[in-house]
Design an enzyme around this catalytic site. Structure first.
Site, PDB file in Angstrom:
ATOM      1  CG  ASP A  75      -2.053  -0.876   1.180  1.00 61.12           C
ATOM      2  OD1 ASP A  75      -2.324  -1.371   0.082  1.00 61.12           O
ATOM      3  OD2 ASP A  75      -2.711  -1.071   2.214  1.00 61.12           O
TER       4      ASP A  75
ATOM      5  CE  LYS B  17      -6.494  -0.715  -0.548  1.00 56.29           C
ATOM      6  NZ  LYS B  17      -6.815  -0.764   0.864  1.00 56.29           N
TER       7      LYS B  17
ATOM      8  CG  MET C 296      -8.011   7.106   7.354  1.00 53.64           C
ATOM      9  SD  MET C 296      -8.962   5.822   6.539  1.00 53.64           S
ATOM     10  CE  MET C 296      -9.324   4.716   7.881  1.00 53.64           C
TER      11      MET C 296
END
Ligand code: SAH
Length: 281
Positions: A47, A69, A184
């Protein structure tokens, strides 16, 4: 005679997938099993969050595949990644699926593993140090401390559609969890701040943003819940970043071991005294 190693890793069999956590960044935070997997894999599917220094530990001849991603974005390519893992395994490769932090913490590791189950591909899971614990430790912020909190909640700032999760019971979180760690969180920082304030968390509550934890670009912004949005913008805090809200942030004044090691700060042995004084007064 050389002593025998007390640790012998299980063999990485061809045709299997290892779903491995790479930790928050610093390669020294890899597990022995993660290192073993890097040294054995024929293909490494990684990733965006995986540190380039970690990837450099893979065998030079290993195939490196960027799964492309970015944390939090809706990912139409998720079935493609799972298909890719299945295909590589069926080609008889040792497939290392390397993910930032821990593969089962806000990382879709569970989804990928279930796709392997559905395809009948054998796999192993190697946990990693999640950013919300190990990354905060690099910032000098313990997620729990006996004098501050006996519970902590990990929350994602995005749902699968990229929005602030609707299903969250904000009043319950605000009331029930003295420390909140958001993954996030940067994109929806303003909304998160708003919901916590509405749900009764004080604007003065110690808050930190920790960006690129455990990497050479680590930055820590100490602020308050009320000021965090303006401060994050003023300081140009970048992804990936964690938001932590709670009294434990004060402990950084005593526990910023990295700042102390680099000679930037002097450590305060009693960082919670401000709180104690406030409660007493
Ligand atoms: N599985 C990962 C989390 C993936 S979600 C884990 O267990 O750590 C991606 C989010 O993780 C980012 O948006 C950020 O909030 C956090 N993150 C990952 N690495 C980080 C780092 N080095 N510093 C700060 N936050 C990080």
């Amino acid at each position: 005679m050389a002593e025998r190693d007390s640790f012998t890793p299980p063999p990485f069999e061809p045709g299997t997938v290892w779903l491995v956590g790479a930790g928050p960044g610093e390669p020294g935070l890899l597990t022995l099993l993660a290192l073993h997997a890097l040294k054995s894999a024929d293909a490494v599917v990684y990733d965006a969050l995986v540190d380039p220094r970690t990837l450099d530990l893979a065998r030079p001849e290993a195939q490196r595949i960027h799964a492309g991603k970015r944390g939090g974005k809706p990912s139409p390519s998720q079935p493609d990644i799972s298909d890719r893992l299945v295909r590589l395994a069926r080609e008889g490769k040792r497939v290392l699926r390397l993910k930032g932090g821990d593969p089962f913490v806000f990382g879709r590791g569970g989804e990928e593993a279930l796709a392997l189950v559905a395809a009948g591909v054998p796999f192993r899971v190697v946990p990693g140090i999640s950013a919300g614990i190990g990354g905060l430790a690099y910032a000098g912020i313990p997620v729990t401390h006996r004098d501050s909190n006996s519970a902590v909640t990990f929350v994602t700032g995005h749902d699968s559609g990229g929005e602030v999760p609707d299903g969250l019971d904000w009043p319950a979180l605000a009331r029930g969890s003295p420390v909140l760690v958001f993954y996030m969180a940067l994109k929806h920082l303003a909304q998160i701040r708003e919901r916590l304030l509405e749900s009764g968390r004080p604007a003065s509550e110690p808050t930190a943003l920790v960006s690129k934890a455990s990497t050479p670009d680590q930055r820590v912004l100490e602020t308050t819940l009320g000021a965090c949005v303006a401060d994050a913008a003023a300081q140009a805090i970048e992804q990936p970043a964690l938001l932590v809200v709670g009294e434990v942030v004060r402990l950084r004044a005593g526990l910023d071991w990295l700042g102390a090691a680099e000679g930037r700060v002097a450590l305060d042995p009693d960082p919670l005294r401000v709180k104690t004084q406030r409660e007493a007064g």
